[in-house]
Design a protein around this motif. Structure first.
Motif, PDB file in Angstrom:
ATOM      1  N   LEU A  17       0.819  -1.324   0.014  1.00 37.60           N
ATOM      2  CA  LEU A  17      -0.037   0.095   0.165  1.00 37.60           C
ATOM      3  C   LEU A  17       1.109   1.261   0.085  1.00 37.60           C
ATOM      4  N   HIS A  18       1.508   1.425   1.074  1.00 35.87           N
ATOM      5  CA  HIS A  18       3.018   2.725   0.621  1.00 35.87           C
ATOM      6  C   HIS A  18       3.593   1.932  -0.644  1.00 35.87           C
ATOM      7  N   LEU A  19       4.580   1.480  -0.918  1.00 38.40           N
ATOM      8  CA  LEU A  19       4.376   1.418  -2.532  1.00 38.40           C
ATOM      9  C   LEU A  19       3.378   1.812  -3.791  1.00 38.40           C
ATOM     10  N   ASP A  20       2.825   1.548  -3.404  1.00 40.29           N
ATOM     11  CA  ASP A  20       1.714   2.015  -4.479  1.00 40.29           C
ATOM     12  C   ASP A  20       1.572   3.788  -3.869  1.00 40.29           C
ATOM     13  N   GLN A  21       1.492   4.287  -2.939  1.00 34.33           N
ATOM     14  CA  GLN A  21       1.014   5.908  -2.776  1.00 34.33           C
ATOM     15  C   GLN A  21       2.450   6.954  -3.283  1.00 34.33           C
ATOM     16  N   LEU A  22       4.058   5.949  -3.381  1.00 33.29           N
ATOM     17  CA  LEU A  22       5.130   6.762  -3.557  1.00 33.29           C
ATOM     18  C   LEU A  22       5.517   7.008  -4.924  1.00 33.29           C
ATOM     19  N   ASP A  23       6.247   7.598  -5.663  1.00 28.88           N
ATOM     20  CA  ASP A  23       6.825   7.963  -7.220  1.00 28.88           C
ATOM     21  C   ASP A  23       7.857   7.014  -6.650  1.00 28.88           C
ATOM     22  N   GLU A  24       8.927   7.384  -5.802  1.00 28.48           N
ATOM     23  CA  GLU A  24      10.293   7.073  -5.696  1.00 28.48           C
ATOM     24  C   GLU A  24      10.276   5.412  -5.047  1.00 28.48           C
ATOM     25  N   PRO A  25      11.591   4.431  -5.279  1.00 27.88           N
ATOM     26  CA  PRO A  25      11.121   3.250  -5.246  1.00 27.88           C
ATOM     27  C   PRO A  25      11.473   3.446  -4.146  1.00 27.88           C
ATOM     28  N   VAL A  26      11.658   1.980  -3.408  1.00 24.58           N
ATOM     29  CA  VAL A  26      11.626   2.524  -1.517  1.00 24.58           C
ATOM     30  C   VAL A  26      12.402   1.812  -0.483  1.00 24.58           C
ATOM     31  N   THR A  27      13.720   2.436  -0.645  1.00 28.23           N
ATOM     32  CA  THR A  27      14.611   0.734  -0.120  1.00 28.23           C
ATOM     33  C   THR A  27      14.464   0.065   1.265  1.00 28.23           C
ATOM     34  N   SER A  28      15.186  -1.428   1.647  1.00 27.20           N
ATOM     35  CA  SER A  28      14.979  -2.246   2.604  1.00 27.20           C
ATOM     36  C   SER A  28      14.607  -1.753   3.545  1.00 27.20           C
ATOM     37  N   GLU A  29      15.928  -0.249   4.150  1.00 28.01           N
ATOM     38  CA  GLU A  29      16.389   0.243   5.216  1.00 28.01           C
ATOM     39  C   GLU A  29      14.850   0.804   5.656  1.00 28.01           C
ATOM     40  N   ARG A  30      14.832   1.524   4.701  1.00 26.40           N
ATOM     41  CA  ARG A  30      13.332   2.487   4.551  1.00 26.40           C
ATOM     42  C   ARG A  30      12.045   1.659   5.458  1.00 26.40           C
ATOM     43  N   ILE A  31      12.246   0.390   4.852  1.00 21.15           N
ATOM     44  CA  ILE A  31      11.165  -0.454   4.510  1.00 21.15           C
ATOM     45  C   ILE A  31      10.984  -1.175   6.487  1.00 21.15           C
ATOM     46  N   GLY A  32      11.914  -1.616   6.732  1.00 20.31           N
ATOM     47  CA  GLY A  32      12.396  -2.132   7.815  1.00 20.31           C
ATOM     48  C   GLY A  32      12.757  -0.907   8.692  1.00 20.31           C
ATOM     49  N   GLU A  33      12.697   0.381   8.799  1.00 19.08           N
ATOM     50  CA  GLU A  33      12.307   1.261  10.163  1.00 19.08           C
ATOM     51  C   GLU A  33      10.612   1.329  10.035  1.00 19.08           C
ATOM     52  N   MET A  34       9.629   1.679   9.509  1.00 24.11           N
ATOM     53  CA  MET A  34       8.535   1.352   8.919  1.00 24.11           C
ATOM     54  C   MET A  34       7.405   0.195   9.835  1.00 24.11           C
ATOM     55  N   LEU A  35       8.456  -0.743   9.159  1.00 27.04           N
ATOM     56  CA  LEU A  35       7.613  -2.221  10.746  1.00 27.04           C
ATOM     57  C   LEU A  35       8.524  -2.519  11.162  1.00 27.04           C
ATOM     58  N   ASN A  36       9.112  -1.720  11.987  1.00 27.72           N
ATOM     59  CA  ASN A  36      10.351  -1.852  13.001  1.00 27.72           C
ATOM     60  C   ASN A  36      11.820  -3.240  13.174  1.00 27.72           C
ATOM     61  N   THR A  37      11.676  -3.916  12.007  1.00 26.46           N
ATOM     62  CA  THR A  37      12.546  -5.151  11.835  1.00 26.46           C
ATOM     63  C   THR A  37      13.087  -4.767  11.268  1.00 26.46           C
ATOM     64  N   ASN A  38      14.448  -5.881  10.448  1.00 22.66           N
ATOM     65  CA  ASN A  38      16.224  -5.307  10.644  1.00 22.66           C
ATOM     66  C   ASN A  38      15.847  -5.764   8.614  1.00 22.66           C
ATOM     67  N   PRO A  39      16.458  -5.091   7.980  1.00 21.39           N
ATOM     68  CA  PRO A  39      16.655  -4.795   6.011  1.00 21.39           C
ATOM     69  C   PRO A  39      16.773  -6.070   5.571  1.00 21.39           C
TER      70      PRO A  39
END
Length: 156
Positions: A15-37
């Motif tokens: 759902l977040h990837l669909d909302q954004l124009d730019e690629p999202v890094t594993s690090e950023r996703i990890g922060e969002m999910l509170n988990t390791n990249p």
């Protein structure tokens, strides 16, 4: 009992990837999910193999959607994750020759299979895009605030 929260977490990411124009890094996703990249990369690999996302390397790289969310059911995402087990309940193997144990196993197996079929049917009825539809305007406004307005116009 340990639970497997990959399905709702991955849906959250899609759902977040669909909302954004730019690629999202594993690090950023990890922060969002509170988990390791590295866990993000392993989880996203199944989605990449199923054709949902692509990873780009280098500066400005990250995960991007390959298909519109309207083209993916929740069942598709569940399958891409390897169809995790729904329940901790399983068959007994203590006395495999006992007719009473066999009867108990048959009864619980039938109930579990019915529950799995119901779960899958529910997932097949819903696209990932359907998750946002009831809240589209509120989500759009929230995304504008947190991304500074960087949002695809034809998301969906």
């Amino acid at each position: 009992m340990r639970t497997d929260s990959r399905l709702p977490r991955v849906l959250h990411v899609l759902l977040h990837l669909d909302q954004l124009d730019e690629p999202v890094t594993s690090e950023r996703i990890g922060e969002m999910l509170n988990t390791n990249p590295s866990l993000v990369r392993r989880t996203m690999a199944g989605l990449r193999e199923a054709g949902f996302v692509r990873a780009t390397k280098g500066h400005g790289g990250g995960w991007i959607l390959l298909r519109k969310l309207t083209e993916n059911t929740l069942a598709d995402v569940y399958s891409a994750l390897g169809s995790p087990e729904l329940f901790a309940v399983g068959r007994s193997g203590d006395a495999p020759h006992c007719l009473l144990e066999r009867s108990a196993n048959q009864a619980t197996s039938a109930a579990l299979e019915a529950a799995r079929a119901t779960f899958r049917a529910e997932l097949e009825r819903t696209t990932v895009a359907d998750l946002v539809a009831p809240h589209a305007e509120v989500i759009r406004e929230h995304q504008k605030k947190i991304t500074g307005g960087k949002r695809r116009e034809n998301a969906g």
